[in-house]
Design a protein around this motif. Structure first.
Motif, mmCIF file in Angstrom:
data_model
loop_
_atom_site.group_PDB
_atom_site.id
_atom_site.type_symbol
_atom_site.label_atom_id
_atom_site.label_comp_id
_atom_site.label_asym_id
_atom_site.label_seq_id
_atom_site.Cartn_x
_atom_site.Cartn_y
_atom_site.Cartn_z
ATOM 1 N N TYR A 184 0.837 -1.202 0.000
ATOM 2 C CA TYR A 184 0.000 0.000 0.000
ATOM 3 C C TYR A 184 0.872 1.252 0.000
ATOM 4 O O TYR A 184 2.100 1.183 0.138
ATOM 5 N N TRP A 185 0.208 2.400 -0.124
ATOM 6 C CA TRP A 185 0.854 3.688 0.073
ATOM 7 C C TRP A 185 0.362 4.233 1.400
ATOM 8 O O TRP A 185 -0.843 4.404 1.601
ATOM 9 N N SER A 186 1.283 4.462 2.329
ATOM 10 C CA SER A 186 0.896 5.029 3.614
ATOM 11 C C SER A 186 0.771 6.535 3.477
ATOM 12 O O SER A 186 1.761 7.235 3.240
ATOM 13 N N ARG A 187 -0.456 7.035 3.625
ATOM 14 C CA ARG A 187 -0.668 8.472 3.507
ATOM 15 C C ARG A 187 -0.085 9.209 4.706
ATOM 16 O O ARG A 187 0.377 10.333 4.586
ATOM 17 N N SER A 188 -0.088 8.573 5.891
ATOM 18 C CA SER A 188 0.440 9.249 7.074
ATOM 19 C C SER A 188 1.970 9.321 7.047
ATOM 20 O O SER A 188 2.558 10.298 7.499
ATOM 21 N N ARG A 189 2.591 8.286 6.485
ATOM 22 C CA ARG A 189 4.060 8.288 6.471
ATOM 23 C C ARG A 189 4.629 8.668 5.105
ATOM 24 O O ARG A 189 5.845 8.767 4.941
ATOM 25 N N SER A 190 3.729 8.839 4.128
ATOM 26 C CA SER A 190 4.153 9.187 2.765
ATOM 27 C C SER A 190 5.235 8.254 2.230
ATOM 28 O O SER A 190 6.270 8.708 1.717
ATOM 29 N N LYS A 191 4.986 6.970 2.396
ATOM 30 C CA LYS A 191 5.898 6.002 1.780
ATOM 31 C C LYS A 191 5.197 4.686 1.522
ATOM 32 O O LYS A 191 4.100 4.443 2.044
ATOM 33 N N LEU A 192 5.847 3.845 0.724
ATOM 34 C CA LEU A 192 5.284 2.531 0.442
ATOM 35 C C LEU A 192 5.211 1.738 1.735
ATOM 36 O O LEU A 192 6.077 1.839 2.605
#
Lengths: 125, 125
Positions: B55-63
């Motif tokens: 996934y793309w982590s929106r909170s951490r801005s990384k894969l």
């Protein structure tokens, strides 16, 4: 373990920047995922109150009382919220087809190429 | 009947303004909806390629390669796309718990007040 986001009122839901929350509708009879759509606060209030799914149509910018035109209503038996309070799951009784294409579920097709894991990917250079 | 959005490559998916698409993960063993998260194009390419949900982590801005830290991996058996090509559905084999709280599904609680249809609504004035 992460903490959950407490939800005691609709104010605690993590509405997005547009004031919307995604809602997954699942067929209570067989567990099929029927569709995902969006609700604003008014849509959710009406959904809770009426016992029928009322979404917010992003394309038409208005409330979308599912089935009013098609007759394909959704009455819910359970509304669930996820751990971080930014997605809802509704278990519904689906009248007819959830999908405007006439398919019962909107997820009636596989992502092309996914079954062989490569057709969709860029050709290696 | 509405027309479907044709999907022959990942370019045809209707990525949102942030380049993301929501993905519903469903337990292939019992149909439970486990979670909803987001993918960008790279996450989806890696998911297709590796057979594991990335996934793309929106909170951490990384894969976010699901399970790399927790061991709670998701391997998918089916990737489906909805009629208007803006939501994906993955049927997965879930190792352990999908939810960081330790619950198997992130949807482990009912929306408070929804079972009696009124606690959540504003008091009529």
């Amino acid at each position: 373990m992460s903490d959950e986001v407490a939800v005691t009122s609709l104010d605690d839901l993590r509405w997005n920047a547009d004031g919307l929350i995604p809602v997954v509708a699942q067929d209570e009879s067989n567990g099929d995922v029927l569709m995902m759509a969006w609700m604003n606060r008014e849509a959710l209030e009406r959904t809770v109150e009426e016992g029928r799914m009322v979404y917010w149509s992003r394309s038409r910018s208005k409330l979308w009382r599912k089935g009013d035109t098609s007759g394909h209503t959704q009455t819910w038996s359970e509304l669930r919220v996820d751990c971080d309070a930014d997605v809802l799951l509704a278990k519904v009784h689906q009248e007819g087809a959830a999908c405007a294409t006439g398919n019962r579920s909107c997820f009636y097709r596989e992502l092309p190429g996914s079954s062989d894991h490569e057709d969709l990917l860029p050709t290696p250079s």
